[in-house]
Design an enzyme around this catalytic site. Structure first.
Site, PDB file in Angstrom:
ATOM      1  CG  LEU A  21      -1.891  -1.168   1.351  1.00 31.85           C
ATOM      2  CD1 LEU A  21      -2.659  -1.093   2.667  1.00 31.85           C
ATOM      3  CD2 LEU A  21      -2.855  -1.190   0.183  1.00 31.85           C
ATOM      4  CG  HIS A 137      -2.446   2.152   4.174  1.00 30.14           C
ATOM      5  ND1 HIS A 137      -1.713   2.880   3.270  1.00 30.14           N
ATOM      6  CD2 HIS A 137      -1.523   1.570   4.986  1.00 30.14           C
ATOM      7  CE1 HIS A 137      -0.409   2.743   3.521  1.00 30.14           C
ATOM      8  NE2 HIS A 137      -0.284   1.961   4.564  1.00 30.14           N
ATOM      9  NE  ARG A 138       0.733   4.411   8.733  1.00 35.10           N
ATOM     10  CZ  ARG A 138       1.777   4.409   9.570  1.00 35.10           C
ATOM     11  NH1 ARG A 138       2.999   4.465   9.075  1.00 35.10           N
ATOM     12  NH2 ARG A 138       1.606   4.347  10.873  1.00 35.10           N
ATOM     13  CD  GLU A 174       3.435  10.005   6.674  1.00 33.81           C
ATOM     14  OE1 GLU A 174       3.761   8.871   7.038  1.00 33.81           O
ATOM     15  OE2 GLU A 174       2.420  10.224   5.979  1.00 33.81           O
ATOM     16  CG  HIS A 247       8.517   7.900   7.545  1.00 31.46           C
ATOM     17  ND1 HIS A 247       7.951   6.677   7.833  1.00 31.46           N
ATOM     18  CD2 HIS A 247       7.495   8.719   7.242  1.00 31.46           C
ATOM     19  CE1 HIS A 247       6.629   6.764   7.692  1.00 31.46           C
ATOM     20  NE2 HIS A 247       6.333   7.981   7.328  1.00 31.46           N
ATOM     21  CB  CYS A 368       8.978   1.808  12.153  1.00 33.05           C
ATOM     22  SG  CYS A 368       9.977   2.307  10.763  1.00 33.05           S
TER      23      CYS A 368
HETATM   24  O1  SUG Z   1       3.971   4.109   6.396  1.00 37.27           O
HETATM   25  N1  SUG Z   1       4.219   0.664   5.912  1.00 37.27           N
HETATM   26  C1  SUG Z   1       4.478   1.824   6.719  1.00 37.27           C
HETATM   27  C2  SUG Z   1       5.831   1.688   7.372  1.00 37.27           C
HETATM   28  C3  SUG Z   1       6.050   2.766   8.390  1.00 37.27           C
HETATM   29  C4  SUG Z   1       7.441   2.790   8.902  1.00 37.27           C
HETATM   30  N2  SUG Z   1       7.599   3.798   9.849  1.00 37.27           N
HETATM   31  C5  SUG Z   1       8.676   4.585  10.003  1.00 37.27           C
HETATM   32  N3  SUG Z   1       9.601   4.708   9.124  1.00 37.27           N
HETATM   33  N4  SUG Z   1       8.746   5.291  11.090  1.00 37.27           N
HETATM   34  C6  SUG Z   1       4.410   3.092   5.881  1.00 37.27           C
HETATM   35  O2  SUG Z   1       4.816   3.055   4.716  1.00 37.27           O
HETATM   36  C7  SUG Z   1       2.849  -0.806   4.536  1.00 37.27           C
HETATM   37  C8  SUG Z   1       1.476  -1.427   4.568  1.00 37.27           C
HETATM   38  C9  SUG Z   1       1.242  -2.413   3.480  1.00 37.27           C
HETATM   39  O3  SUG Z   1       1.769  -2.234   2.384  1.00 37.27           O
HETATM   40  O4  SUG Z   1       0.492  -3.381   3.744  1.00 37.27           O
HETATM   41  C10 SUG Z   1       2.999   0.401   5.427  1.00 37.27           C
HETATM   42  O5  SUG Z   1       2.025   1.082   5.688  1.00 37.27           O
END
Ligand code: SUG
Length: 446
Positions: A21, A137-138, A174, A247, A368
């Site tokens: 995603l 999704h976030r 973020e 990030h 993370c």
């Molecule tokens: O936001 N992955 C998260 C990972 C977050 C990592 N956080 C930090 N770097 N602090 C993102 O990209 C993947 C979900 C999916 O593909 O099913 C996801 O949301």
């Protein structure tokens, strides 16, 4: 005032899966459609939390969010019973079902930006839950994150939990993944470094999205009452974003006086260093540990997640400990770099490795998974105690995950109404374990 850096880790949710995603997050894209193990993922997280609690660090938990998030599907026009909503979404809009089923809330570094009371004008700890609006999704996480933070940090005389920034692209935010705080001692005033990837009003054309705007950082500085003199706003290198550093914490981590980062993490690194030195003037001398691209390429940094490590002050250790993912040990360049790092005389004296592979496959390393909150002793005492890690809580959480979580989840399982029922049952039980109240989740309020 005595203060410590506590870690609040996100608990993996029962629908943890590989949805592909996150554009610009190479692991997420690469692993799309693979089978996941929610149970294994949750246990890996608990083991990391327990090991830090055992070594004398303050460790808390952040509850998972409700997924699949039916209120979002209903807002999109799906009607009927919960099962009907789920099944029609699976049939007519499978992509949307994936968006409301992600366990992405587990990456607590994206839950909020946090400023310790020593840095804020009103002497409270300030939290701004991240709006995470760059990825759909976030972008649904913010309100429930705010609810969780308001329960865990409920004492309004000590904690200020803000709303998310407005849900407009100009304020894309973020959370702490783009934030570092440096200081002499945690209880002293420090320097807050906020890192942005694009200006909100200008057009941004890039291979991958830049998820944090300058305007969001400026708004947080104002809301939290930070001193302009002690604050640095730095631009993330475009080159780093294009290489997959979605990030800043994929290429940088810092604590106390030490900033550990890749040579290509920032635009105009020398200016960032000067700005941090100026901001720290009279407080402490910052120590820069810059990793040259000749030792670790940006590509190796991103695949190994060397910098997505927890930089920890462990009682009894005279220098900082870098808790890196196992993948850092498996990569020849980063393994060699770590050996040289600890042999040198710098602020990092040891590198240890954590197995968080289930999370890593979605681009989430040890850093993370945790939200750092600097707490004075009095603030620590005001945290909801049932969310602080202990031997007892660890045992209960492991047993809870063993009972309620599937060992294997295939993408097609997201359409299974039974999975939704299992998730509700698990989360309902968890609100009891964590003392969050019986109205914490939307499904508990209907
Ligand atoms: O936001 N992955 C998260 C990972 C977050 C990592 N956080 C930090 N770097 N602090 C993102 O990209 C993947 C979900 C999916 O593909 O099913 C996801 O949301």
């Amino acid at each position: 005032m005595n203060a410590s850096e506590a870690n609040f880790d996100g608990i993996v949710g029962p629908t943890h899966n590989y949805g592909g995603l996150s554009e610009g997050n190479l692991a997420s894209t690469r692993n799309e459609g693979q089978a996941s193990s929610p149970r294994q993922a949750a246990l890996e997280g608990f083991a990391k939390m327990k090991s830090l609690a055992d070594r004398g660090l303050i460790q808390g938990v952040m509850p998972p969010q409700e997924r699949p998030f039916l209120p979002q599907l209903r807002a999109m026009g799906f009607t009927g019973s919960d099962s009907e909503v789920l099944q029609s979404a699976a049939r007519e809009a499978p992509r949307f079902l994936k968006l409301v089923s992600s366990s992405s809330h587990m990456w607590a570094a994206n839950a909020a930006m946090v400023s310790p009371s020593a840095d804020t004008a009103d002497g409270r700890v300030h939290f701004t839950p991240a709006n995470l609006l760059t990825t759909p999704h976030r972008g649904i996480e913010g309100p429930q994150t705010q609810r969780a933070l308001s329960r865990i940090f409920a004492d309004e005389s000590r904690f200020a939990v803000h709303d998310t920034l407005p849900m407009q692209p100009m304020f894309a935010d973020e959370g702490a993944a783009n934030h570092v705080r440096l200081c002499e001692a945690h209880g002293d005033a420090g320097v807050e470094l906020l890192v942005w990837g694009r200006e909100g009003l200008g057009a941004y054309e890039g291979r991958f999205p830049a998820r944090q705007t300058l305007e969001s950082c400026e708004a947080i500085v104002r809301r939290h009452g930070l001193s302009a003199r002690r604050t640095v706003l730095a631009q993330q290198a475009r080159q780093a974003i294009e290489a997959g550093a979605f990030h800043n914490d994929v290429v940088c981590v810092g604590t106390r006086q030490a900033l550990f980062y890749h040579e290509q993490a920032f635009e105009q690194t020398a200016r960032v260093q000067d700005a941090v030195r100026d901001a720290a003037d009279g407080l402490f001398d910052p120590v820069f540990v810059e990793v040259p691209a000749s030792a670790v390429s940006l590509n190796d940094a991103i695949t190994s997640y060397l910098f997505n490590s927890q930089l920890l002050e462990i009682p009894g250790e005279d220098r900082l400990v870098l808790l890196a993912p196992e993948e850092t040990r498996e990569n020849a360049a980063t393994r060699a770099y770590c050996e040289a790092l600890i042999a040198s005389n710098g602020p990092i004296g040891a590198v240890e490795f954590a197995d968080v592979r289930q999370s890593m496959r979605n681009g989430g390393g040890p850093a993370c998974l945790r939200l750092r909150v600097v707490l004075t002793d009095a603030e620590h005492a005001a945290v909801l105690p049932s969310c602080l890690m202990s031997d007892e809580l660890y045992a209960r959480l492991c047993q809870w995950a063993e009972t309620h979580y599937r060992d294997r989840l295939d993408p097609a399982d997201l359409a299974d109404p039974q999975l939704m029922t299992e998730a509700h049952t698990a989360l309902d039980a968890l609100t009891g374990i964590l003392g969050l109240g019986g109205d914490f989740y939307a499904f508990q309020r209907v």
